[in-house]
Structures are given as structure tokens and as C-alpha cells.
Design an enzyme around this catalytic site. Structure first.
Site, PDB file in Angstrom:
ATOM      1  CD  GLU A  29      -1.626  -2.489   1.289  1.00 34.90           C
ATOM      2  OE1 GLU A  29      -0.508  -2.690   1.834  1.00 34.90           O
ATOM      3  OE2 GLU A  29      -2.348  -3.420   0.910  1.00 34.90           O
ATOM      4  CG  HIS A  52     -11.039  -8.120   6.067  1.00 33.94           C
ATOM      5  ND1 HIS A  52     -10.401  -8.961   6.949  1.00 33.94           N
ATOM      6  CD2 HIS A  52     -10.391  -8.248   4.882  1.00 33.94           C
ATOM      7  CE1 HIS A  52      -9.418  -9.580   6.324  1.00 33.94           C
ATOM      8  NE2 HIS A  52      -9.390  -9.177   5.069  1.00 33.94           N
TER       9      HIS A  52
END
Ligand SMILES: Cc1ncc(C[n+]2csc(CCOP(=O)(O)OP(=O)(O)O)c2C)c(N)n1
Lengths: 436, 346
Positions: free
Chosen positions: B69, B138
Site C-alpha cells: 500500500e 476488514h
């Protein structure tokens, strides 16, 4: 007090295994020691072969562990890496490097005189930015760290603009928003400097990827110190560069020290920094960073490689940080005072001068005269810049500029905060106050 | 299900399809738009938001990235500085943290620190929020962290029509935008009752999405429902949960869908709260230092003399998102009903 934090422990069976030990790196010499770098392997100049720019990385691994050199210690250029520059070009290079040094000395003094908050010299590392930049095209984008003033100087960026930035004065194109030395000059292919180390590594890769995806011919190049090569961003960048075969050159300036931490704290005890490239399948070159011709040759090689879609290169510039880390640093507290002079690879300006003199293209008088001329140039420019103000002597930018450029347009909350700040300033200075 | 309406040029789309369509339109219109992220290319993304885009626009415009990321956002900064309009996807908002420095210190500040020499016109898209049994890694809602960064815009759509118009506006914006997609409502609005079936978007007006280009201006809230009894400020999934409960309780609430948290539509908030005199703020993110705290402070600063009851917040709890107990964590019907009763008491 418990001896350890209350973690649940795995059952520890009785054992006659030897106790493990933790290694904390320690530099070889501390203040008071006599530095001896005799064991640094400095291969003969002709020893290093120059592969073609299209060579696959795994066929040139030894270059990540060796030391590319061109100038021997008698000032003679030899071997396959000799870029064979004309005397005229060599003199231009020498002049830029000397200008960087003159600039550094004067700005360092300006900081000591309280005219600005901070300065960073690159003494002894001038080749790693000046010679690299000279081997690039003007359109190539440089993503510098904070010790690459040589890029701007080698691209003839106006000295006064550098000084205005350092003084945060009213001529400062960045409106006093950035720490001194954190320049930005897009028209000179110089990306805005960040205070966060190594962040520009992935950015350079992104720029290079964009250039490639647009079918452009410009490449990107980026610098960081060996200390910052330990940042995650460095490894992110190498991953992306190898995955997309990005036209980018990575420079790691291994000047042995990251503030007070020696290169061992970035992993330098185990391998070279150029060898980081090996695991990524990237070309790696370890070069003598105090040899301007080696820096030029390696950069030219890497640039040709990138421009012909043969992929990225990581160049480790093996050099030494002769001065303190910054004006806020006292290196005598953590290393021997004479370590820089004991450094086996000499000084890049002295070596280039010697080379030109060996060629009969330079002499002591000309050197002397050029030193004077450049000092004079820097001094006069400094005077002009100081007319536009120095840090701490009043505020030099219109107050509202503080709120400009957070976004393209000013949202309501910033408008309100701006109005509040202006009211505060009016209460302090009266309604007719203007910045100097 | 997408069905074309030849009369209006609209198609029935769910949120994923609307988001896909926004990128499709922008890839078509602007050769500088690029879409990138983990699994977004060949496969079309784990939520299928980029499905078909690579095939249509080519591999250099829509491509997979390493699982990195910091690299995704950092590379996008460089692309933006070159002159592209990157639209990086972070697979789940929980994974924006490894790239956060590139967002906070680099993307967000590039314009400011370079006095607009360099800009970063990127849109980071990422699915966020819970309610899909995603466990603690998540399910998070990082919007207040985003709004605390100076120089980033934060957008959260709550239906297909808005999602497309807002995403196009975000991609066309010259500042970095974080576009948080409430994944619980990708396929249909969520009532807040986890044991009731989710109605598909196709049953709702907002699923009639123009096929071509249109924008919804960033920084403008939408009034989902007008009312006099109180103002409810919500965004994303919580807009729908709130609507269900309000309707069930028969309360004459005014529900405002903020749509953009930064810049915030302060006018819409102020006008509504001054009219109703009461304000309830609802979000799924944890409570302490959540965006609700900012909203509560703003309402208090601007509407204090119009308030007839303390401003209330309904939020997630200050714990990581628990996997099996997620419905106990979620600010669902009971928590909202309790707050509504309390705020309407006096
Ligand atoms: C992300 C980040 N961490 C820490 C710092 C503080 N810092 C500034 S310079 C420096 C040392 C860097 O050493 P190196 O990368 O070797 O470069 P050099 O200064 O030797 O040229 C540190 C730790 C920073 N600026 N950014």
C-alpha cells in the site's frame, strides 16, 4: 516488579542449548580512537569491467559488491568505465562542485550568524549530485533527498532563489512553508523535497511509470541516504520498479553516517547497499562516490539502460560525510574528529582538480582564481537575497498565504480560520500592517 | 443486474456497477486516468468494482499492483505529479495504514509545500465499514483519520447514483480524495436488521444511474428526508439504517446524508438543526475522537441557542471490530431507537 511483561510463555523445556545473544552494531571507531580504513577494499581502476547497458541483472552481480572507479589516486582516468569527457566538460563539472562547496560554506555561516534556522552541507559528496545530474538529460525528473543541492546548481537554478528559500524571505517562492533547503523547482526537473525520508523513492517510480506508460522519453532518478534505505518506502519502490521495469535510477548515497548512527544500523555490516538490488533482479552498481568520473559514468550507463527499456538501476555511492549531519549536529560526540581525513577515497573536488591538472588543463592559479570568483559570486548573491529579508526578522509573506494551496480552492472552514487569523494580526499590528 | 433504459439513457445499477461505470467513463474521457491496485486488473477487483475495465481500456490504464500500500499510494503520488490522474484502490480501508504516510505527508501536502509547483490529483478508492463478517481487519471505518489530514478530501456515498456522480467529481478534482465505499450497501441498502434480507438496489430510485458523465459537487450534503422533530446527520450505510428506524418509529426526522465529510456542507447542517432544534449524529466508526465529535462540536458552536436537547451521538464502540459479535458492535436499531427516545424526551 515482574521480570517480563505478562505474556503467556511457551513451556520452556530444560535444555543445554547455549544462550542466544543479540547483536547491537557498533561502529569501528569512537571519539578518541585512531581510525584506520586500510581494510576497505579499493580495487584497481582497470579491474572493473563495464557490461553493456542491456546486460541482465543476474549476469552482473559482482558489480553490486565491487567498486566502480575511473580516477586512480594519481589523477589518471583509466579503464572501461572512463566516460572520456572533454576537458571543457570536466572544467564545468569542477566549477559546479566548487560552487556547491562555496554555497554550503556561506549558508552554513549564515545559519551560525542566526540568519536562518537550519542548513545541511554535502561536503565531500558533491560528486554524487553534480556528476549524476550532468549525466542526465534536462527533462529527466530528479527526486532529491535533502543533501542534493548539487542538482539545482548543476542545472543552473538561480542561487538567489535557493537563498531566498533558505531565509524564508519575501522572495521565497515557497512562501516560507518549507524548512530551509527543501527546495522545489519543476522547471529544473527538481521535485519538491520532503522532510520524511525515502518517501520520494516510490514517487520517482510512479513518475517513471507514468512516463513509460505515456511513451515519453524522460526518466526519473531519486536519492536517499544509506540510513534511509532501511525505510519501507525504499523496498516498496524497488518492488514496483522491478515489477513494471520502470525507467528509474535509484541513488543510495552511502556516506557512512545517518546522524550519529553508522551504516550498520541500516544493515551495512552484512552486505553492500548496492546488493539490495540483487534480490529484486535490478542492476546494482557500487561505485566510488568521491570519483566524479565514476559517478558520471555509472549514471550515464543507468540512464541509457532506463531509456532503452532495459530497466531500473540502483547505484550505491560509496562516500563519506565529512561534516556534521546538519547545523544541529556535533559529530565529534560520536566519531573520531579525523575520520574524514582518514577516509581512503579522498575528496571529490581535489580528485577532479588533480585529474585536470594531470591533463594539463588546469593549474593552481586558475583554481585559486575560480575559488575567489565563486566565493565572491555567492557573497554578492547572499547580499541581494538578504535585502529580501532573513528568517526571524519579521514575517515576510502576506498572512493569507498560509491558507493557500492546502486545496486548489479555499473551503469554508479555511476561509473562517483565515479571517480569524487576520483579525488576530490586526489586533496585534493595527489595520494597515503589511509584511516587509 | 444492469438493464438499459433507452428513453433516459440510464441503467439500473447497484453501487459496484455505478462505481465501475464512473471509472469507465473517466478512462474513456481522460487519457490520463489510470486505475490500479491489488487484483484490480485481469480479475476486476475482489468486489468486482473494476471488472471489465482492463479488457476495455488496456493493461497500461488498468493494472494489478504488488501487495504494497505504501507503494500503491507513493507511486500514485509520482504519477499525479507527472500529470496523470491515478485512481488507486486499497482493497480494504483497513489496509490504508501501511500507505498512510504517503497519503498524510506526501499526497496531502504536495500542493502546499511546493506552492502548487506539483499537485496530486489522485482518488484513493477503498471499501470500508463492517457488517459483512470481516473481522477486525476488514471492517474498520477510518474516516475521522482522513478528515484530520490537512489537504485530503473525504467522500462517502450512500447510493448508486451518488456514488457515480461523486466518484467522477473526485477523479476530476485536482486535490487528493479518499473515496470510502460503504461495502455493506454495495448490493442494496441495509436496514440495520442483519436477519432481514437485503433488498436489491434495483428496487430503489437511486439505482437509475445515467450511463454517461455527470458530477455531484463535492462538499454538498443531500436531504434524504425532511422533517421537523430532529436532525439526524449520517453517511454511508448508516443513512439507510437510520431511515428504517425513523420510519418504523414514525418519527418526523430530517435525515441529512453528508456525502462529503471534508469539505463539509456546514450550511445544510446549520439550517436543518436551527429548524428542528435537535441533532443526533450516527456513525459506525468507534466513538472517541470519531467524526461525530467534530460534528457535535460544530453544531454546538453554531446552533447552541437553537438547541432544545443535548446533541447525541450513536456510534460503534471503542473496541476493535469483533468477528462473531459484530452485530452487537454495530450501531443498530436498538442503539439508535434508545438515542432517539432520549433526544425527543424533553
Ligand atoms: C521518516 C523519517 N524518519 C526520521 C527522520 C529524521 N532524520 C532526518 S535525517 C536522518 C538521518 C538520515 O541518514 P541518511 O539517510 O544516511 O542520510 P544522510 O543524512 O547521511 O545524508 C534522520 C533519522 C526523518 N527526517 N524522516
Amino acid at each position: 516488579m515482574p521480570e517480563t511483561t505478562p505474556q503467556k510463555e511457551a513451556g520452556r523445556p530444560a535444555s543445554n542449548l547455549p544462550p542466544l545473544s543479540l547483536h547491537i552494531p557498533e561502529p569501528r571507531y569512537r571519539p578518541g580512537d585512531t581510525p584506520d580504513f586500510g581494510d576497505i577494499d579499493v580495487p584497481a581502476v582497470e579491474a572493473t569491467l563495464r557490461p553493456s547497458e542491456a546486460t541482465k541483472p543476474d549476469a552482473m552481480r559482482e558489480l553490486s559488491y565491487g567498486l566502480v572507479r575511473v580516477l586512480d589516486f594519481d589523477g589518471v582516468a583509466k579503464g572501461q568505465w572512463d566516460p572520456k569527457l572533454t576537458p571543457e566538460r570536466l572544467r564545468v563539472m569542477l566549477r559546479y562542485m566548487m560552487l556547491v562547496r562555496a554555497f554550503d560554506d556561506r549558508m552554513f555561516r549564515a545559519q551560525r550568524q542566526g540568519k536562518t534556522s537550519f542548513y545541511m552541507k554535502c561536503t565531500g559528496e558533491e560528486a554524487t549530485s553534480v556528476a549524476s545530474t550532468m549525466a542526465l538529460d534536462r527533462g529527466d525528473m530528479c527526486f532529491p533527498s535533502y543533501r542534493q543541492q548539487g542538482i539545482l546548481i548543476a542545472r543552473d537554478y538561480p542561487l538567489i532563489q535557493m537563498m531566498n528559500q533558505i531565509y524564508s524571505n519575501r522572495g521565497d517562492h515557497l512562501m516560507g512553508r518549507q524548512l530551509p533547503i527543501m527546495y522545489s523547482a519543476p522547471e529544473h526537473g527538481f521535485f519538491s523535497v520532503s522532510g520524511n525520508l525515502a518517501t520520494q523513492y516510490p514517487q520517482a517510480v510512479g513518475w517513471a511509470m507514468a512516463s513509460a506508460s505515456k511513451g515519453d522519453s524522460r526518466i526519473a532518478t531519486v536519492w536517499c541516504g544509506e540510513g534511509s534505505s532501511a525505510e519501507g518506502d525504499f523496498h516498496s519502490a524497488l518492488t514496483f520498479a522491478t515489477v513494471y521495469n520502470a525507467p528509474v535510477i535509484f541513488n543510495v548515497v552511502n556516506n557512512q553516517w545517518a546522524i550519529s548512527s553508522f551504516s550498520g544500523f541500516a544493515g551495512g555490516e552484512r552486505t553492500t547497499f548496492a546488493a539490495r538490488a540483487v534480490g529484486y533482479g535490478i542492476a546494482g552498481l557500487r561505485i566510488d562516490g568521491n570519483d566524479p568520473l565514476a559517478v558520471y559514468a555509472a549514471t550515464q550507463w543507468a540512464a541509457d539502460r532506463a531509456r532503452t527499456n532495459n530497466g531500473p538501476t540502483l547505484i550505491e555511492h560509496f562516500t563519506y560525510r565529512s561534516e556534521g549531519h546538519s547545523t544541529s549536529d556535533d559529530p565529534s560526540a560520536y566519531r573520531p574528529a579525523d575520520e574524514a581525513t582518514a577516509w581512503p577515497l579522498g575528496d571529490p573536488i581535489a580528485r577532479l582538480r588533480q585529474h585536470l591538472e594531470t591533463l594539463g588543463e588546469w593549474d593552481a592559479e586558475r583554481h585559486e582564481a575560480q575559488t575567489k570568483e565563486l566565493d565572491e559570486l555567492v557573497k554578492t548573491t547572499q547580499k541581494q537575497s538578504e535585502k529580501l529579508g532573513i528568517l526571524g526578522h519579521g514575517m515576510h509573506q502576506p498572512f493569507e498565504t498560509m491558507f493557500d494551496d492546502v486545496f486548489e480552492e479555499l473551503p469554508w472552514h479555511l476561509k473562517e480560520q483565515c479571517a480569524q487569523m487576520l483579525a488576530e494580526q490586526e489586533a496585534k499590528f493595527g489595520p494597515n500592517w503589511k509584511p516587509e | 443486474m444492469m438493464s438499459a433504459d433507452p428513453q433516459t439513457g440510464t441503467k439500473t445499477m447497484n453501487m459496484i456497477e455505478a462505481i465501475n461505470s464512473a471509472m469507465d467513463v473517466m478512462l474513456e474521457r481522460d487519457p490520463n486516468t489510470v486505475v490500479m491496485g491489488e487484483d484490480v486488473g485481469f480479475f476486476g477487483g475482489v468486489f468486482r468494482a473494476t471488472a471489465g475495465l482492463q479488457k476495455k481500456h488496456g493493461k497500461t490504464r488498468v493494472f494489478d499492483t504488488p501487495i504494497n500500500e505504501c507503494g500503491i499510494i507513493g507511486v500514485a503520488v509520482g504519477m499525479g505529479a507527472y500529470g496523470l490522474r491515478p485512481v488507486p484502490e486499497i482493497q480494504f480501508a483497513d489496509y490504508i495504514y501501511p500507505g498512510l504516510d504517503q497519503l498524510v505527508s506526501e499526497a496531502a501536502r504536495l500542493r502546499y509545500r511546493s506552492a502548487a509547483d506539483f499537485i496530486c490529483p489522485m482518488t484513493v478508492r477503498t471499501p470500508f465499514g463492517g457488517g459483512i463478517f470481516g473481522g477486525q481487519t476488514h471492517s474498520q471505518s477510518p474516516e475521522s483519520i482522513m478528515t484530520h489530514i490537512c489537504g485530503v478530501k473525504t467522500v462517502i456515498p450512500s447510493n448508486p447514483y451518488d456514488a457515480k456522480g461523486l466518484l467522477i467529481a473526485a477523479i476530476e478534482d485536482n486535490d487528493p480524495v479518499v473515496f470510502l465505499e460503504p461495502k455493506r450497501i454495495y448490493n442494496g441498502p441495509f436496514s440495520g436488521y442483519y436477519d432481514r434480507p437485503v433488498e436489491p438496489w434495483s428496487k430503489h430510485d437511486a439505482s437509475a444511474v445515467p450511463e454517461g458523465h455527470y458530477r455531484i459537487e463535492l462538499g454538498k450534503a443531500a436531504t434524504v428526508r425532511s422533517g421537523e422533530a430532529l436532525t439526524i446527520l449520517a453517511y454511508g450505510t448508516m443513512v439507510h439504517v437510520t431511515k428504517t428506524i425513523v420510519e418504523e418509529m414514525g418519527i418526523d426526522a430530517e435525515i441529512i446524508d453528508l456525502r462529503t465529510l471534508l469539505p463539509l456542507d456546514i450550511e445544510a447542517i446549520e439550517t436543518s438543526v436551527k429548524k428542528t432544534g435537535r441533532c443526533l449524529i450516527i456513525h459506525e466508526a468507534t466513538r472517541t475522537s470519531g467524526f461525530g465529535a467534530e460534528l457535535a462540536a460544530l453544531v454546538q458552536e453554531r446552533c447552541f441557542y437553537h438547541l432544545e436537547a443535548p446533541v447525541e451521538r450513536v456510534t460503534g464502540f471503542d473496541t476493535p471490530y469483533p468477528h462473531s459479535l459484530e452485530w452487537a458492535y454495530f450501531p443498530g436499531p436498538v442503539r439508535i431507537a434508545t438515542a432517539l427516545t432520549k433526544i425527543l424526551k424533553d
